[in-house]
Scaffold this motif. Structure first.
Motif, PDB file in Angstrom:
ATOM      1  N   PRO A 174     115.408  32.428  38.713  1.00  0.00           N
ATOM      2  CA  PRO A 174     115.020  31.908  37.387  1.00  0.00           C
ATOM      3  C   PRO A 174     114.075  30.712  37.411  1.00  0.00           C
ATOM      4  N   ASP A 175     113.821  30.129  38.568  1.00  0.00           N
ATOM      5  CA  ASP A 175     113.009  28.911  38.624  1.00  0.00           C
ATOM      6  C   ASP A 175     111.512  29.170  38.721  1.00  0.00           C
ATOM      7  N   TYR A 176     111.107  30.419  38.822  1.00  0.00           N
ATOM      8  CA  TYR A 176     109.685  30.730  38.954  1.00  0.00           C
ATOM      9  C   TYR A 176     109.015  30.863  37.584  1.00  0.00           C
ATOM     10  N   ASP A 177     107.757  30.399  37.514  1.00  0.00           N
ATOM     11  CA  ASP A 177     106.952  30.631  36.318  1.00  0.00           C
ATOM     12  C   ASP A 177     106.464  32.073  36.321  1.00  0.00           C
ATOM     13  N   VAL A 178     106.446  32.681  35.117  1.00  0.00           N
ATOM     14  CA  VAL A 178     106.071  34.088  34.982  1.00  0.00           C
ATOM     15  C   VAL A 178     104.966  34.216  33.934  1.00  0.00           C
ATOM     16  N   LEU A 179     103.892  34.908  34.299  1.00  0.00           N
ATOM     17  CA  LEU A 179     102.820  35.226  33.367  1.00  0.00           C
ATOM     18  C   LEU A 179     102.882  36.706  33.021  1.00  0.00           C
ATOM     19  N   VAL A 180     102.830  37.008  31.721  1.00  0.00           N
ATOM     20  CA  VAL A 180     102.750  38.394  31.257  1.00  0.00           C
ATOM     21  C   VAL A 180     101.341  38.581  30.703  1.00  0.00           C
ATOM     22  N   GLN A 181     100.549  39.462  31.356  1.00  0.00           N
ATOM     23  CA  GLN A 181      99.125  39.575  31.059  1.00  0.00           C
ATOM     24  C   GLN A 181      98.783  40.971  30.541  1.00  0.00           C
ATOM     25  N   GLY A 182      98.086  41.009  29.403  1.00  0.00           N
ATOM     26  CA  GLY A 182      97.665  42.271  28.821  1.00  0.00           C
ATOM     27  C   GLY A 182      96.203  42.556  29.106  1.00  0.00           C
ATOM     28  N   HIS A 183      95.875  43.856  29.359  1.00  0.00           N
ATOM     29  CA  HIS A 183      94.497  44.269  29.663  1.00  0.00           C
ATOM     30  C   HIS A 183      94.196  45.579  28.928  1.00  0.00           C
ATOM     31  N   THR A 184      92.926  45.787  28.614  1.00  0.00           N
ATOM     32  CA  THR A 184      92.494  47.037  27.981  1.00  0.00           C
ATOM     33  C   THR A 184      91.262  47.572  28.705  1.00  0.00           C
ATOM     34  N   ASP A 185      90.811  48.760  28.291  1.00  0.00           N
ATOM     35  CA  ASP A 185      89.519  49.248  28.758  1.00  0.00           C
ATOM     36  C   ASP A 185      88.427  48.672  27.855  1.00  0.00           C
ATOM     37  N   ASN A 186      87.189  49.160  28.021  1.00  0.00           N
ATOM     38  CA  ASN A 186      86.082  48.586  27.245  1.00  0.00           C
ATOM     39  C   ASN A 186      85.692  49.416  26.030  1.00  0.00           C
ATOM     40  N   PRO A 225     102.534  34.398  27.723  1.00  0.00           N
ATOM     41  CA  PRO A 225     101.755  35.626  27.520  1.00  0.00           C
ATOM     42  C   PRO A 225     100.263  35.325  27.503  1.00  0.00           C
ATOM     43  N   ILE A 226      99.467  36.194  28.116  1.00  0.00           N
ATOM     44  CA  ILE A 226      98.018  36.020  28.166  1.00  0.00           C
ATOM     45  C   ILE A 226      97.355  37.375  27.911  1.00  0.00           C
ATOM     46  N   GLY A 227      96.283  37.364  27.111  1.00  0.00           N
ATOM     47  CA  GLY A 227      95.515  38.580  26.869  1.00  0.00           C
ATOM     48  C   GLY A 227      94.110  38.440  27.414  1.00  0.00           C
ATOM     49  N   TYR A 228      93.681  39.390  28.256  1.00  0.00           N
ATOM     50  CA  TYR A 228      92.345  39.358  28.848  1.00  0.00           C
ATOM     51  C   TYR A 228      91.406  40.383  28.236  1.00  0.00           C
ATOM     52  N   GLY A 229      91.906  41.203  27.339  1.00  0.00           N
ATOM     53  CA  GLY A 229      91.057  42.226  26.746  1.00  0.00           C
ATOM     54  C   GLY A 229      90.494  43.146  27.810  1.00  0.00           C
ATOM     55  N   GLU A 230      89.195  43.416  27.705  1.00  0.00           N
ATOM     56  CA  GLU A 230      88.509  44.333  28.634  1.00  0.00           C
ATOM     57  C   GLU A 230      87.834  43.607  29.792  1.00  0.00           C
ATOM     58  N   TYR A 231      88.066  42.276  29.907  1.00  0.00           N
ATOM     59  CA  TYR A 231      87.216  41.454  30.768  1.00  0.00           C
ATOM     60  C   TYR A 231      87.704  41.262  32.202  1.00  0.00           C
ATOM     61  N   HIS A 232      88.803  41.905  32.565  1.00  0.00           N
ATOM     62  CA  HIS A 232      89.263  41.855  33.956  1.00  0.00           C
ATOM     63  C   HIS A 232      89.617  43.270  34.425  1.00  0.00           C
ATOM     64  N   ILE A 234      90.029  46.584  36.795  1.00  0.00           N
ATOM     65  CA  ILE A 234      90.301  46.823  38.209  1.00  0.00           C
ATOM     66  C   ILE A 234      89.668  48.128  38.673  1.00  0.00           C
ATOM     67  N   ALA A 235      89.018  48.821  37.734  1.00  0.00           N
ATOM     68  CA  ALA A 235      88.330  50.085  38.052  1.00  0.00           C
ATOM     69  C   ALA A 235      87.151  50.226  37.099  1.00  0.00           C
ATOM     70  N   PRO A 236      86.157  51.046  37.449  1.00  0.00           N
ATOM     71  CA  PRO A 236      85.019  51.253  36.542  1.00  0.00           C
ATOM     72  C   PRO A 236      85.462  51.889  35.234  1.00  0.00           C
ATOM     73  N   ASN A 237      84.883  51.447  34.145  1.00  0.00           N
ATOM     74  CA  ASN A 237      85.192  52.028  32.836  1.00  0.00           C
ATOM     75  C   ASN A 237      84.333  53.248  32.525  1.00  0.00           C
ATOM     76  N   ASN A 246      92.613  50.490  33.858  1.00  0.00           N
ATOM     77  CA  ASN A 246      92.348  49.178  33.268  1.00  0.00           C
ATOM     78  C   ASN A 246      93.290  48.847  32.116  1.00  0.00           C
ATOM     79  N   ARG A 247      93.830  49.862  31.471  1.00  0.00           N
ATOM     80  CA  ARG A 247      94.786  49.623  30.386  1.00  0.00           C
ATOM     81  C   ARG A 247      96.167  49.390  31.009  1.00  0.00           C
ATOM     82  N   ARG A 248      96.575  48.135  31.067  1.00  0.00           N
ATOM     83  CA  ARG A 248      97.792  47.809  31.814  1.00  0.00           C
ATOM     84  C   ARG A 248      98.388  46.486  31.346  1.00  0.00           C
ATOM     85  N   VAL A 249      99.645  46.273  31.760  1.00  0.00           N
ATOM     86  CA  VAL A 249     100.313  44.975  31.610  1.00  0.00           C
ATOM     87  C   VAL A 249     100.730  44.528  33.004  1.00  0.00           C
TER      88      VAL A 249
END
Length: 271
Positions: A174-186, A225-232, A234-237, A246-249
């Motif tokens: 429980p002592d670790y910081d956790v980021l929940v990140q949302g991603h989409t395609d373009n 929580p963090i949202g990156y939209g289409e800007y990160h 991991i594969a070509p769109n 690219n559509r992932r959490v």
């Protein structure tokens, strides 16, 4: 006619009382030069003796020369050596402690990754979930198909159990910081709920995080929580398969004790 010899009047002898302060001044100058010479010498003991004698001659042993000179005494040198050794020991001890914490952290994250991998294999989710442990974090990547309907941020009912399972494993550490990140395609989104992929990615991260935090054993202070939209991506769109990747959490458990050469807290998604 005999000339009278005119005797010039002799001036009276001048007052010679000035000689006394003049001789005192000369004495003080000689003493000053002796002190300056003593200060330039490396023998600290002789300088202290000269300082004491000069102070006594001037005002009975009190004055500015009674203060310790800039030249360190032997006792000061010895004390400096002891302090330096103490600092080295303290630094070595601190570094040793951090190394132990890093080692324990590595063991904890490896254990947690193993549990996630076993869960994925047991439930046949290898096409939808994956894990990755690097120098900054342990990252769990979840395909959007496993969580959301197209263009939506509400977690599907059948996927809520997945979030609960992840939260149960997270509660072990429980002592670790956790980021929940949302991603989409373009592909631009066009519906009444969201005006951009950025809005959608933020809302997806927030909804999934809220389900994780239904577990009372998790501390909300540790989650973001963090949202990156289409800007990160991991594969070509350019292909359907690439856009699906690219559509992932991503759920990132961040390390607390990183190596000194590693200055980045979070590795950018896809790197």
């Amino acid at each position: 006619m005999s000339k009278k010899t005119r005797h010039e009047e002799h001036e009276e002898h001048a007052d010679e009382s000035w000689l006394l302060p003049y001789s005192d001044l000369m004495t003080l100058l000689v003493a000053l030069f002796l002190v300056m010479y003593a200060m330039s010498a490396t023998d600290a003991k002789k300088f202290e003796e000269m300082s004491q004698a000069f102070s006594n001659a001037l005002n009975g042993g009190t004055g500015i020369l009674d203060q310790r000179s800039a030249t360190p005494t032997q006792s000061q040198l010895d004390q400096g050596k002891h302090d330096k050794m103490d600092n080295v020991v303290a630094e070595n001890t601190g570094e040793s402690d951090i190394s132990k914490l890093r080692k324990q952290e590595q063991e904890d994250l490896e254990k947690l990754k193993k549990q996630f991998d076993q869960y994925i294999d047991k439930n046949g989710l290898s096409d939808l979930l994956s894990t990755k442990l690097n120098q900054s974090q342990l990252m769990i990547t979840i395909s959007d198909n496993a969580l959301f309907a197209s263009g939506q941020a509400e977690v599907k009912d059948e996927s809520r159990q997945l979030a609960k399972s992840i939260s149960s494993m997270l509660q072990q550490f429980p002592d670790y910081d956790v980021l929940v990140q949302g991603h989409t395609d373009n592909i631009p989104i066009s519906n009444s709920s969201y005006s951009s992929n950025w809005d959608l990615s933020v809302d997806r991260a927030l909804h999934f995080m809220k389900i994780l935090l239904l577990n009372p054993n998790l501390n909300p202070v540790k989650f973001s929580p963090i949202g990156y939209g289409e800007y990160h991506p991991i594969a070509p769109n350019t292909t359907a398969a690439g856009r699906a990747k690219n559509r992932r959490v991503e759920v990132s458990i961040l390390r607390k004790y990183q190596e000194a050469t590693n200055t980045t807290t979070v590795v950018p998604p896809g790197k």
